[in-house]
Design a protein around this motif. Structure first.
Motif, mmCIF file in Angstrom:
data_model
loop_
_atom_site.group_PDB
_atom_site.id
_atom_site.type_symbol
_atom_site.label_atom_id
_atom_site.label_comp_id
_atom_site.label_asym_id
_atom_site.label_seq_id
_atom_site.Cartn_x
_atom_site.Cartn_y
_atom_site.Cartn_z
ATOM 1 N N GLY A 97 27.376 -3.657 -60.177
ATOM 2 C CA GLY A 97 28.072 -4.867 -60.550
ATOM 3 C C GLY A 97 28.716 -5.519 -59.346
ATOM 4 N N ALA A 98 29.038 -6.787 -59.490
ATOM 5 C CA ALA A 98 29.761 -7.536 -58.463
ATOM 6 C C ALA A 98 29.082 -7.435 -57.103
ATOM 7 C CB ALA A 98 31.208 -7.036 -58.387
ATOM 8 N N ASN A 99 27.783 -7.721 -57.073
ATOM 9 C CA ASN A 99 27.052 -7.614 -55.815
ATOM 10 C C ASN A 99 26.525 -8.956 -55.302
ATOM 11 O OD1 ASN A 99 26.192 -5.989 -53.650
ATOM 12 N ND2 ASN A 99 24.097 -6.010 -54.438
ATOM 13 N N TYR A 100 26.845 -10.048 -56.007
ATOM 14 C CA TYR A 100 26.538 -11.388 -55.506
ATOM 15 C C TYR A 100 27.851 -12.155 -55.396
ATOM 16 C CZ TYR A 100 21.453 -10.995 -56.138
ATOM 17 O OH TYR A 100 20.134 -10.636 -56.037
ATOM 18 N N ARG A 101 28.054 -12.761 -54.249
ATOM 19 C CA ARG A 101 29.353 -13.358 -53.946
ATOM 20 C C ARG A 101 29.826 -14.350 -55.014
ATOM 21 N NH1 ARG A 101 32.478 -13.393 -49.498
ATOM 22 N NH2 ARG A 101 33.994 -15.078 -49.329
ATOM 23 N N GLN A 102 28.968 -15.321 -55.336
ATOM 24 C CA GLN A 102 29.389 -16.333 -56.296
ATOM 25 C C GLN A 102 29.588 -15.742 -57.679
ATOM 26 O OE1 GLN A 102 30.274 -19.516 -55.484
ATOM 27 N NE2 GLN A 102 31.072 -19.497 -57.568
ATOM 28 N N HIS A 103 28.762 -14.762 -58.027
ATOM 29 C CA HIS A 103 28.876 -14.132 -59.341
ATOM 30 C C HIS A 103 30.201 -13.388 -59.487
ATOM 31 C CE1 HIS A 103 27.067 -11.268 -62.575
ATOM 32 N NE2 HIS A 103 27.577 -12.345 -63.128
ATOM 33 N N VAL A 104 30.637 -12.732 -58.415
ATOM 34 C CA VAL A 104 31.913 -12.018 -58.458
ATOM 35 C C VAL A 104 33.036 -12.976 -58.840
ATOM 36 C CG1 VAL A 104 33.639 -10.826 -57.081
ATOM 37 C CG2 VAL A 104 31.242 -10.238 -56.821
ATOM 38 N N ILE A 105 33.050 -14.107 -58.196
ATOM 39 C CA ILE A 105 34.110 -15.082 -58.458
ATOM 40 C C ILE A 105 34.045 -15.555 -59.907
ATOM 41 C CG2 ILE A 105 34.980 -17.373 -57.847
ATOM 42 C CD1 ILE A 105 33.980 -16.830 -54.987
ATOM 43 N N ASP A 106 32.848 -15.877 -60.395
ATOM 44 C CA ASP A 106 32.698 -16.354 -61.771
ATOM 45 C C ASP A 106 33.152 -15.311 -62.789
ATOM 46 O OD1 ASP A 106 31.710 -18.711 -60.786
ATOM 47 O OD2 ASP A 106 29.609 -18.250 -61.204
ATOM 48 N N SER A 262 19.138 -16.701 -54.311
ATOM 49 C CA SER A 262 18.396 -15.829 -53.417
ATOM 50 C C SER A 262 19.120 -14.497 -53.257
ATOM 51 C CB SER A 262 18.252 -16.499 -52.043
ATOM 52 O OG SER A 262 17.784 -15.575 -51.079
ATOM 53 N N THR A 263 18.342 -13.452 -52.999
ATOM 54 C CA THR A 263 18.950 -12.150 -52.708
ATOM 55 C C THR A 263 19.737 -12.176 -51.402
ATOM 56 O OG1 THR A 263 16.832 -11.453 -51.740
ATOM 57 C CG2 THR A 263 17.268 -10.794 -54.015
ATOM 58 N N GLN A 264 19.665 -13.269 -50.652
ATOM 59 C CA GLN A 264 20.514 -13.427 -49.475
ATOM 60 C C GLN A 264 21.991 -13.376 -49.848
ATOM 61 O OE1 GLN A 264 19.313 -17.159 -47.704
ATOM 62 N NE2 GLN A 264 17.797 -16.192 -46.387
ATOM 63 N N ASP A 265 22.313 -13.729 -51.102
ATOM 64 C CA ASP A 265 23.710 -13.788 -51.536
ATOM 65 C C ASP A 265 24.271 -12.403 -51.880
ATOM 66 O OD1 ASP A 265 25.997 -15.464 -52.056
ATOM 67 O OD2 ASP A 265 25.700 -15.115 -54.199
ATOM 68 N N MET A 266 23.429 -11.364 -51.782
ATOM 69 C CA MET A 266 23.905 -10.011 -52.053
ATOM 70 C C MET A 266 24.990 -9.614 -51.057
ATOM 71 S SD MET A 266 20.643 -7.595 -52.895
ATOM 72 C CE MET A 266 19.783 -7.656 -54.464
ATOM 73 N N ILE A 267 26.008 -8.953 -51.560
ATOM 74 C CA ILE A 267 27.050 -8.409 -50.687
ATOM 75 C C ILE A 267 26.538 -7.146 -50.003
ATOM 76 C CG2 ILE A 267 29.387 -7.464 -50.613
ATOM 77 C CD1 ILE A 267 29.915 -9.147 -53.178
ATOM 78 N N LEU A 290 19.460 -0.846 -60.227
ATOM 79 C CA LEU A 290 19.621 -2.281 -60.437
ATOM 80 C C LEU A 290 20.608 -2.806 -59.409
ATOM 81 C CD1 LEU A 290 18.229 -1.327 -63.044
ATOM 82 C CD2 LEU A 290 19.636 -2.960 -64.299
ATOM 83 N N THR A 291 20.275 -3.913 -58.793
ATOM 84 C CA THR A 291 21.016 -4.342 -57.604
ATOM 85 C C THR A 291 22.014 -5.471 -57.856
ATOM 86 O OG1 THR A 291 19.197 -5.835 -57.000
ATOM 87 C CG2 THR A 291 19.162 -3.603 -56.073
ATOM 88 N N GLY A 292 22.342 -5.741 -59.101
ATOM 89 C CA GLY A 292 23.324 -6.765 -59.406
ATOM 90 C C GLY A 292 22.681 -8.101 -59.739
ATOM 91 N N SER A 293 23.469 -8.955 -60.359
ATOM 92 C CA SER A 293 22.970 -10.234 -60.853
ATOM 93 C C SER A 293 23.714 -11.388 -60.200
ATOM 94 C CB SER A 293 23.148 -10.298 -62.378
ATOM 95 O OG SER A 293 22.524 -11.436 -62.917
ATOM 96 N N PRO A 294 22.997 -12.460 -59.889
ATOM 97 C CA PRO A 294 23.650 -13.614 -59.261
ATOM 98 C C PRO A 294 24.439 -14.452 -60.253
ATOM 99 C CG PRO A 294 21.327 -14.067 -59.573
ATOM 100 C CD PRO A 294 21.544 -12.632 -59.981
#
Length: 330
Positions: A97-106, A262-267, A290-294
């Motif tokens: 969980g919480a592995n995409y920057r924008q998703h964490v904030i949302d 993009s997976t570029q946004d992965m933390i 599973l590597t997290g969701s954007p």
């Protein structure tokens, strides 16, 4: 729902799948990008062979699979004439969980704790600070899912009557190809057989225990209903994915794009996630990471899943999964 014919279903010369005739048993198959399938039971001379068996012997079977893909003389069947199941029945599922920057904030904004009346701007700033601290400390957030939550890539998804806020979370999923324990980050790619697509559905209302707020998250109830993790359709070998750090993760709901990142946004990148999970657990062939969701889940849009919704998920080079939501019969 069934796969649609396409000029190239996925990247590379072949992928693994688990298929069946309409009324027959499941069997492991090699599928070519034009949608033709070879029954691997015949190739390996084993009527009991499963896709998990193929992954259990990945180092020795991979060269043979390359040869099978190139052999045009083998009998092949159109995948559109067969049922496509989840490509593997994993023994373990590691979710992050919480592995995409924008998703964490949302998510931080959406999952406001009871009694937290701070303005959204303050909670967004707090999320950014937490995320930056996590990245600096190099600690991904990984938890355990149940294999019984796995569903097929074209199966209906039953929304339980108790699920108040069912949501989508499309993800890149890693498929392990060798036993891995305490693997360094630099060596982690050597333990990956391939990649597939996972939609890690979550009932947002069940994530936090209202009766015991100090206990934290309830992943059992919120994520592990039967079929809550549609998987597949294919396992594409790692060697066929050219740029893992720039894959597009896209989910459409009834034809409207909801997630597109993009997976570029992965933390934490894929190798770091696999290495981290292996520091505690022993990863086995066929296991999923599973590597997290954007960003772009239903809570962000104010639109949760309901009866009749159709989700279409794609990840660059890995194909398309398409699932319909069905309300649980009362």
């Amino acid at each position: 729902m069934k796969p649609e014919p396409a000029s190239a279903l996925f990247a590379g010369p072949f992928a693994l799948a688990t298929l069946s005739a309409p009324d027959g048993p499941e069997f492991p198959a090699l599928v070519t990008p034009d949608g033709r399938a070879v029954d691997l039971r015949d190739v390996f001379g084993d009527d009991r062979l499963t896709t998990l068996d193929v992954l259990d012997r990945w180092e020795t079977t991979l060269p043979r699979l390359r040869a099978v893909a190139a052999d045009t003389g083998l009998a092949r069947t159109a995948a559109t004439e067969l049922r496509v199941h989840a490509p593997v029945a994993p023994r373990q599922v590691f979710q992050s969980g919480a592995n995409y920057r924008q998703h964490v904030i949302d998510l931080h904004v959406a999952h406001r704790a009871p009694g937290d009346d701070r303005p959204e701007s303050e909670r967004r700033a707090e999320a950014a600070e937490i995320m930056d601290r996590r990245a600096a400390e190099d600690l991904p957030y990984v938890f355990i899912g149940l294999p019984t939550s796995i569903g097929g890539p074209y199966d209906d998804v039953v929304l339980p009557a108790w699920a108040e806020q069912p949501d989508w979370e499309l993800e890149l999923a890693v498929v392990i190809g060798r036993p891995a324990h305490r693997v360094p980050v630099a060596e982690a790619p050597e333990y990956i057989a391939g990649y597939t697509i996972a939609n890690d559905l979550t009932d947002r209302a069940a994530v936090f225990r209202r009766d015991m707020p100090r206990i934290g998250t309830d992943w059992l109830r919120s994520k592990n209903a039967p079929g809550f993790t549609p998987l597949g359709p294919w396992i594409v070998p790692a060697e066929s994915i050219a740029n893992l750090d720039d894959l597009r993760v896209t989910l459409k709901l009834n034809g409207e794009t909801m997630q597109d990142e993009s997976t570029q946004d992965m933390i934490f990148k894929v190798a770091r996630m696999v290495s981290y999970a292996s520091q505690t657990a022993r990863l086995l062939p066929g296991d999923l990471v599973l590597t997290g969701s954007p960003a772009g889940n239903g809570m962000h849009w104010g639109r949760l899943l309901r009866d009749g919704d159709v989700m279409e998920g794609t990840v660059t080079g890995l194909g398309v999964q398409r699932t319909r939501c069905v309300a649980e019969a009362s």
